[in-house]
Design a protein around this motif. Structure first.
Motif, PDB file in Angstrom:
ATOM      1  N   ALA A 319     -37.286  13.413 -13.758  1.00 37.43           N
ATOM      2  CA  ALA A 319     -38.644  13.050 -13.354  1.00 37.43           C
ATOM      3  C   ALA A 319     -38.614  12.036 -12.213  1.00 37.43           C
ATOM      4  CB  ALA A 319     -39.404  12.476 -14.553  1.00 37.43           C
ATOM      5  N   TYR A 320     -37.804  10.992 -12.356  1.00 36.02           N
ATOM      6  CA  TYR A 320     -37.741   9.973 -11.310  1.00 36.02           C
ATOM      7  C   TYR A 320     -36.967  10.459 -10.081  1.00 36.02           C
ATOM      8  CZ  TYR A 320     -40.087   6.419 -14.024  1.00 36.02           C
ATOM      9  OH  TYR A 320     -41.047   5.714 -14.705  1.00 36.02           O
ATOM     10  N   GLU A 321     -35.952  11.282 -10.306  1.00 37.29           N
ATOM     11  CA  GLU A 321     -35.206  11.834  -9.160  1.00 37.29           C
ATOM     12  C   GLU A 321     -36.118  12.717  -8.316  1.00 37.29           C
ATOM     13  OE1 GLU A 321     -33.636  14.996  -7.061  1.00 37.29           O
ATOM     14  OE2 GLU A 321     -33.876  15.434  -9.191  1.00 37.29           O
ATOM     15  N   GLN A 322     -36.935  13.551  -8.974  1.00 39.28           N
ATOM     16  CA  GLN A 322     -37.816  14.456  -8.239  1.00 39.28           C
ATOM     17  C   GLN A 322     -38.987  13.735  -7.580  1.00 39.28           C
ATOM     18  OE1 GLN A 322     -38.883  17.558 -11.035  1.00 39.28           O
ATOM     19  NE2 GLN A 322     -36.730  18.035 -11.438  1.00 39.28           N
ATOM     20  N   SER A 323     -39.297  12.528  -8.067  1.00 37.77           N
ATOM     21  CA  SER A 323     -40.383  11.756  -7.454  1.00 37.77           C
ATOM     22  C   SER A 323     -39.842  10.771  -6.421  1.00 37.77           C
ATOM     23  CB  SER A 323     -41.187  11.018  -8.524  1.00 37.77           C
ATOM     24  OG  SER A 323     -40.368  10.091  -9.211  1.00 37.77           O
ATOM     25  N   ASN A 324     -38.591  11.029  -5.957  1.00 39.95           N
ATOM     26  CA  ASN A 324     -37.961  10.221  -4.901  1.00 39.95           C
ATOM     27  C   ASN A 324     -37.823   8.748  -5.278  1.00 39.95           C
ATOM     28  OD1 ASN A 324     -37.466  12.281  -2.929  1.00 39.95           O
ATOM     29  ND2 ASN A 324     -39.660  12.332  -2.525  1.00 39.95           N
ATOM     30  N   ASP A 325     -37.442   8.515  -6.526  1.00 40.72           N
ATOM     31  CA  ASP A 325     -37.134   7.160  -6.984  1.00 40.72           C
ATOM     32  C   ASP A 325     -35.726   7.176  -7.582  1.00 40.72           C
ATOM     33  OD1 ASP A 325     -37.033   4.596  -7.890  1.00 40.72           O
ATOM     34  OD2 ASP A 325     -38.852   4.695  -9.119  1.00 40.72           O
ATOM     35  N   PRO A 326     -34.708   7.341  -6.709  1.00 40.82           N
ATOM     36  CA  PRO A 326     -33.350   7.492  -7.228  1.00 40.82           C
ATOM     37  C   PRO A 326     -32.811   6.245  -7.920  1.00 40.82           C
ATOM     38  CG  PRO A 326     -33.313   7.270  -4.839  1.00 40.82           C
ATOM     39  CD  PRO A 326     -34.753   7.394  -5.241  1.00 40.82           C
ATOM     40  N   ILE A 327     -33.310   5.058  -7.548  1.00 36.94           N
ATOM     41  CA  ILE A 327     -32.809   3.824  -8.160  1.00 36.94           C
ATOM     42  C   ILE A 327     -33.194   3.777  -9.641  1.00 36.94           C
ATOM     43  CG2 ILE A 327     -32.994   1.307  -8.138  1.00 36.94           C
ATOM     44  CD1 ILE A 327     -33.398   1.489  -5.097  1.00 36.94           C
ATOM     45  N   THR A 328     -34.472   4.068  -9.940  1.00 41.04           N
ATOM     46  CA  THR A 328     -34.911   4.088 -11.337  1.00 41.04           C
ATOM     47  C   THR A 328     -34.210   5.209 -12.099  1.00 41.04           C
ATOM     48  OG1 THR A 328     -37.061   3.244 -10.644  1.00 41.04           O
ATOM     49  CG2 THR A 328     -36.919   4.193 -12.851  1.00 41.04           C
ATOM     50  N   ALA A 329     -34.067   6.371 -11.450  1.00 43.93           N
ATOM     51  CA  ALA A 329     -33.378   7.495 -12.102  1.00 43.93           C
ATOM     52  C   ALA A 329     -31.951   7.106 -12.473  1.00 43.93           C
ATOM     53  CB  ALA A 329     -33.375   8.710 -11.170  1.00 43.93           C
ATOM     54  N   HIS A 330     -31.262   6.419 -11.557  1.00 42.23           N
ATOM     55  CA  HIS A 330     -29.891   5.985 -11.836  1.00 42.23           C
ATOM     56  C   HIS A 330     -29.872   4.952 -12.966  1.00 42.23           C
ATOM     57  CE1 HIS A 330     -25.945   4.050 -11.166  1.00 42.23           C
ATOM     58  NE2 HIS A 330     -25.593   5.263 -10.799  1.00 42.23           N
ATOM     59  N   GLY A 331     -30.911   4.112 -13.016  1.00 47.19           N
ATOM     60  CA  GLY A 331     -31.012   3.136 -14.109  1.00 47.19           C
ATOM     61  C   GLY A 331     -31.121   3.815 -15.465  1.00 47.19           C
ATOM     62  N   PHE A 332     -31.905   4.871 -15.547  1.00 45.22           N
ATOM     63  CA  PHE A 332     -32.019   5.624 -16.806  1.00 45.22           C
ATOM     64  C   PHE A 332     -30.685   6.284 -17.177  1.00 45.22           C
ATOM     65  CE2 PHE A 332     -36.702   5.510 -16.330  1.00 45.22           C
ATOM     66  CZ  PHE A 332     -37.020   5.162 -17.636  1.00 45.22           C
ATOM     67  N   PHE A 333     -29.951   6.752 -16.165  1.00 44.58           N
ATOM     68  CA  PHE A 333     -28.642   7.346 -16.448  1.00 44.58           C
ATOM     69  C   PHE A 333     -27.697   6.307 -17.061  1.00 44.58           C
ATOM     70  CE2 PHE A 333     -24.245   8.118 -14.945  1.00 44.58           C
ATOM     71  CZ  PHE A 333     -23.984   9.272 -15.663  1.00 44.58           C
ATOM     72  N   THR A 334     -27.721   5.095 -16.515  1.00 47.18           N
ATOM     73  CA  THR A 334     -26.893   4.019 -17.056  1.00 47.18           C
ATOM     74  C   THR A 334     -27.299   3.683 -18.485  1.00 47.18           C
ATOM     75  OG1 THR A 334     -26.678   3.108 -14.818  1.00 47.18           O
ATOM     76  CG2 THR A 334     -26.103   1.655 -16.646  1.00 47.18           C
ATOM     77  N   THR A 335     -28.620   3.599 -18.738  1.00 48.55           N
ATOM     78  CA  THR A 335     -29.114   3.310 -20.089  1.00 48.55           C
ATOM     79  C   THR A 335     -28.721   4.422 -21.062  1.00 48.55           C
ATOM     80  OG1 THR A 335     -31.015   2.227 -19.055  1.00 48.55           O
ATOM     81  CG2 THR A 335     -31.172   2.682 -21.418  1.00 48.55           C
ATOM     82  N   MET A 336     -28.758   5.655 -20.600  1.00 51.13           N
ATOM     83  CA  MET A 336     -28.349   6.800 -21.418  1.00 51.13           C
ATOM     84  C   MET A 336     -26.899   6.648 -21.875  1.00 51.13           C
ATOM     85  SD  MET A 336     -28.096  10.733 -20.067  1.00 51.13           S
ATOM     86  CE  MET A 336     -27.082  11.951 -20.889  1.00 51.13           C
ATOM     87  N   GLN A 337     -26.034   6.258 -20.939  1.00 49.56           N
ATOM     88  CA  GLN A 337     -24.629   6.062 -21.292  1.00 49.56           C
ATOM     89  C   GLN A 337     -24.464   4.926 -22.296  1.00 49.56           C
ATOM     90  OE1 GLN A 337     -23.119   5.727 -17.143  1.00 49.56           O
ATOM     91  NE2 GLN A 337     -21.705   7.347 -17.736  1.00 49.56           N
TER      92      GLN A 337
END
Length: 820
Positions: A319-337
């Motif tokens: 959702a965040y990657e497609q809305s051109n917010d890669p920083i937040t998207a990467h933050g969710f990936f880190t939280t997922m891990q």
């Protein structure tokens, strides 16, 4: 072999274990893992309870040891135990042992055959599943039951097999079993035959939730969103309540049909009936809100979830990657891990895009390595395509090509991705070469994405004839009204100098989105038709089309090319105040170019200093280019210093600064800049011009004497120059940026690539016919003046597209009004 406690008192079991010990060469590894109490191994009759042993098998070697025990005990002869082994082997990933066990079952019943078919389907071996079904019906002498058909219908990959199996269903009288009927609906919808599925659905005497869900899902898969919503209305009228599967099936339909109202109403239904905590439903809600661009709603659903799986995390990351917010998207990936959720293949597809958007070359290698260690390139072509796209967007095109070459399977998207990568990195010739390679692959057919990928490459090199051929294929494939393909065609005609054809096509395509408007505004801009570009923008607003950030990039560029400074300033403010569009670096770059071209260098510099974001190379490059045009050496030095800090590898900036010094005769400065470029291993891009004559493209480099007709070309140039001088032409030798004698300077001007191409066009085409050439660099001022005289002498229209814009020369006048 199972290691059991030594206190085992059952003689028969100990005897069996001793016998199993004798078979140790067949089943070598000793087992320590199964911790089973001896008392649990016996049932009421004192025999080994194999159900307990089956339940304890969690690893492949457990099943193999149990298999051995079944063999020596003679229990393998029971169909139930053998079939259970077939399923266990498959569930633990050993399909060959599963089939081997199946083949050694002496007396197979329907349950055994159904299990083997289901095993193949669960393992993704769909053709083997269909073959197994045919073997069952032709060789076993048994009659399939209603459990046989749902998995095999799911496995069908061609309509012929599907219809054959449908005939078997009809013959055996299972057509009204709700599970079989739902499977038939799914099968026909998968092949795009929603009308056939609907007829089956309408004829069903009894419909359960599964039947309704199958029909809704089928319409969704077929892209028939309106029909899917109609089915939902019928379902409600018949008093059938939506279950989680219904909701999860209909939510994508709302997004597909852009029906936000229905989506919100279904969300209310979900809350009212307590379905909001269903994992499957919540994941689909996140996806629906993402498609609508309502990221805050998607996040609210995600935050309220009691349970999250990898799909939930993938959905919010995407959702965040497609809305051109890669920083937040990467933050969710880190939280997922951190939450201990292991990423899957789709997580990495999003991550490749995030890394590309963050321009993170270092982590791109880490992502690539992670995928390789998992062996995912072998599993699905989608991940390979994502990595190719990642490297291409990072500008590491050689790595993109290497990954592409190493893909075990290449689909049409693989080819499209590489073609787009080359085109977007300015390597149009390589993009065309890859497209030609693709055309030689008989199993790959070009699609909409292919045309969208290759047309910009043809636009870049001015390959009008090839572009027209693609247009013919588009018409043949009924893609004329596809907004993306049609927009690329408009762009191609415009950038190949056929602005009238571009406009004619523009008025034939759907214009409800900003995409075609952006293209046609941009085309008028590069042709120097700034007023027409502004009129088109006003027409766009009158038709109720909302502009986006690309619209304003095109509009500001058009103002820049035509010197419309006040209009450009007005639209820059309008973008922010009326449409709420936050300026990107491209918008700032256009404004700097707008001020700089008009000679307002101080305003351009002040604008850069007051920018709320850090200027990149494109911003300083625009200022340096303006300093080159207006001969401002001091400000040019400031711009070049900043450029060499942010982009020291771009040879074009060294050339610009060198030219500024050369213009004012400061040759020591020229030598210093050129020496700096040489020390960094940079080489100037050679200037070339191309022209298409008699279906053949000829390319000329400055000073070229290798062309078969070079003697005639230079003779023509001498004749033309003599005529021009009689009309008042005086060579402007300030455009010779070399420290040589005056006579040599005139010779250098005469051998510029655009003059060679124009002279070749004159001697190779009928009198007074138009000539069109393409130049990879900016046309110099003297060549611009020279071409105006040529158009007057030869009574021809001469169209020149350089690296910035189009110049239409006719009757001694250029369309740019000497402003470029």
């Amino acid at each position: 072999m199972f290691r059991l406690a030594p206190s085992c008192k059952d003689r028969r079991l100990c005897k069996l274990l001793s016998l199993l010990q004798a078979h140790r060469p067949l089943f070598s590894a000793a087992a320590n893992s199964l911790q089973i109490s001896p008392d649990c191994l016996e049932n009421e009759s004192g025999e080994i309870d194999f159900d307990v042993l089956f339940q304890s098998c969690t690893k492949l070697h457990h099943v193999k040891r149990l298999h051995a025990l079944l063999l020596v005990s003679g229990k393998i002869k029971t169909v139930f135990s053998s079939t259970k082994l077939v399923n266990f082997y498959a569930n633990l990933g050993d399909l060959s042992f599963s089939r081997h066990t199946f083949d050694h079952i002496s007396y197979r019943n329907v349950y055994t055959w159904n299990s083997m078919i289901s095993v193949y389907v669960r393992s993704g071996r769909l053709s083997e599943a269909v073959d197994c079904f045919y073997q069952f019906t032709l060789t076993s002498g048994l009659r399939p039951d209603f459990y046989t058909f749902p998995p095999v219908l799911k496995a069908c990959r061609n309509l012929v097999d599907g219809k054959k199996i449908h005939c078997s269903v009809l013959k055996l009288g299972f057509e009204w079993d709700v599970f079989v009927a739902a499977s038939l609906l799914h099968m026909y919808c998968r092949f795009g035959l929603a009308n056939v599925a609907r007829k089956l659905f309408d004829d069903m005497p009894v419909r359960d939730n599964g039947s309704w869900n199958a029909m809704i899902s089928g319409y969704c898969q077929s892209g028939n969103a309106v029909e899917a919503l109609d089915i939902l209305d019928e379902m409600r009228l018949e008093g059938v309540s939506m279950d989680p599967i219904t909701v999860a099936s209909i939510l994508p339909v709302c997004a597909q049909s852009d029906n936000i109202l229905s989506g919100l109403l279904i969300h209310l239904y979900i809350i009212k009936h307590g379905l909001e905590f269903n994992l499957f439903v919540s994941n689909n809600l996140i996806n629906m809100y993402t498609k609508f661009g309502m990221i805050r709603h998607a996040l609210r659903v995600f935050d309220q979830m009691m349970e999250r799986d990898v799909v939930s995390w993938n959905s919010i990351i995407a959702a965040y990657e497609q809305s051109n917010d890669p920083i937040t998207a990467h933050g969710f990936f880190t939280t997922m891990q951190q939450a201990g959720i292991q990423p899957d293949l789709l997580t990495l597809v999003s991550l490749t895009s995030i890394v590309a958007k963050l321009n993170d070359c270092r982590n791109s290698r880490a992502v690539h390595g992670f995928i390789m260690r998992r062996g995912w390139f072998m599993e699905d072509v989608i991940i390979g395509n994502a990595v190719v796209d990642m490297y291409a967007k990072l500008g590491v095109i050689n790595s993109a090509r290497a990954v592409f070459e190493g893909l075990p399977v290449k689909d049409v998207i693989s080819w499209n991705t590489l073609i787009t990568g080359y085109a977007q990195n300015g390597l149009a010739s390589e993009a065309i070469e890859v497209f030609q390679m693709m055309e030689e692959c008989n199993e790959i057919n070009a699609n909409q994405g292919t045309y969208v990928s290759i047309l910009p490459a043809y636009s870049h090199v001015g390959a009008l004839r090839q572009g027209i051929k693609i247009h013919a294929r588009v018409i043949k494939n009924c893609l004329c009204f596809d907004v993306f393909v049609a927009t690329c065609l408009v762009d191609m005609y415009g950038k190949c100098g056929r602005i009238d054809d571009a406009m004619s096509l523009f008025y034939q395509v759907p214009r409800s989105s900003s995409v075609p408007w952006n293209a046609v505004i941009s085309c008028h801009g590069i042709h120097g038709h700034g007023d027409k570009a502004l009129n088109l923008f006003r027409q766009m607003l009158d038709e109720g089309v909302r502009p986006d950030h690309i619209t304003f990039v095109s509009l500001l560029a058009a103002c820049s090319h035509s010197g419309l400074v006040s209009e450009g300033q007005r639209y820059f403010h309008m973008m922010q105040e009326e449409f709420g569009i936050k300026p990107h670096l491209k918008h700032y770059g256009c404004m700097v170019d707008l001020f700089g071209r008009a000679g307002h260098l101080g305003m351009a510099h002040n604008f850069i200093q007051n920018m709320p974001v850090r200027p990149d190379a494109s911003i300083w490059g625009a200022l340096l280019g303006a300093c080159r045009i207006h001969g401002n050496m001091e400000l040019g030095a400031v711009a070049s210093d900043r450029l060499f800090e942010v982009d020291s590898e771009n040879v074009g900036y060294y050339v610009l600064m060198s030219n500024i010094y050369a213009n004012v005769g400061k040759w020591e400065g020229v030598d210093e800049v050129r020496s700096l470029a040489r020390d960094r291993g940079l080489k100037k891009t050679p200037g070339w011009s191309s022209i298409e004559v008699n279906n053949k493209v000829d390319i000329f480099y400055t000073g070229n004497r290798t062309h078969p007709k070079y003697e005639k070309i230079y003779d023509e140039l001498r004749n033309l120059t003599a005529k021009m001088k009689s009309l008042g032409y005086v060579p402007d030798k300030s455009f010779v940026l070399q420290d040589v004698e005056e006579d040599e300077k005139e010779h250098i001007l005469t051998s510029h690539s655009e003059r060679l191409a124009i002279a070749f066009g004159i001697i190779s085409s009928p009198p007074k016919s138009p000539i069109q050439i393409f130049k990879n660099l900016r046309v110099c001022g003297d060549c611009h003046n020279w071409t105006k005289f040529i158009s007057q002498i030869t009574e021809r229209e001469i169209i020149v597209r350089d690296s910035n814009r189009f110049h239409h020369f006719k009757d001694g006048i250029c369309s740019c009004g000497d402003y470029w």
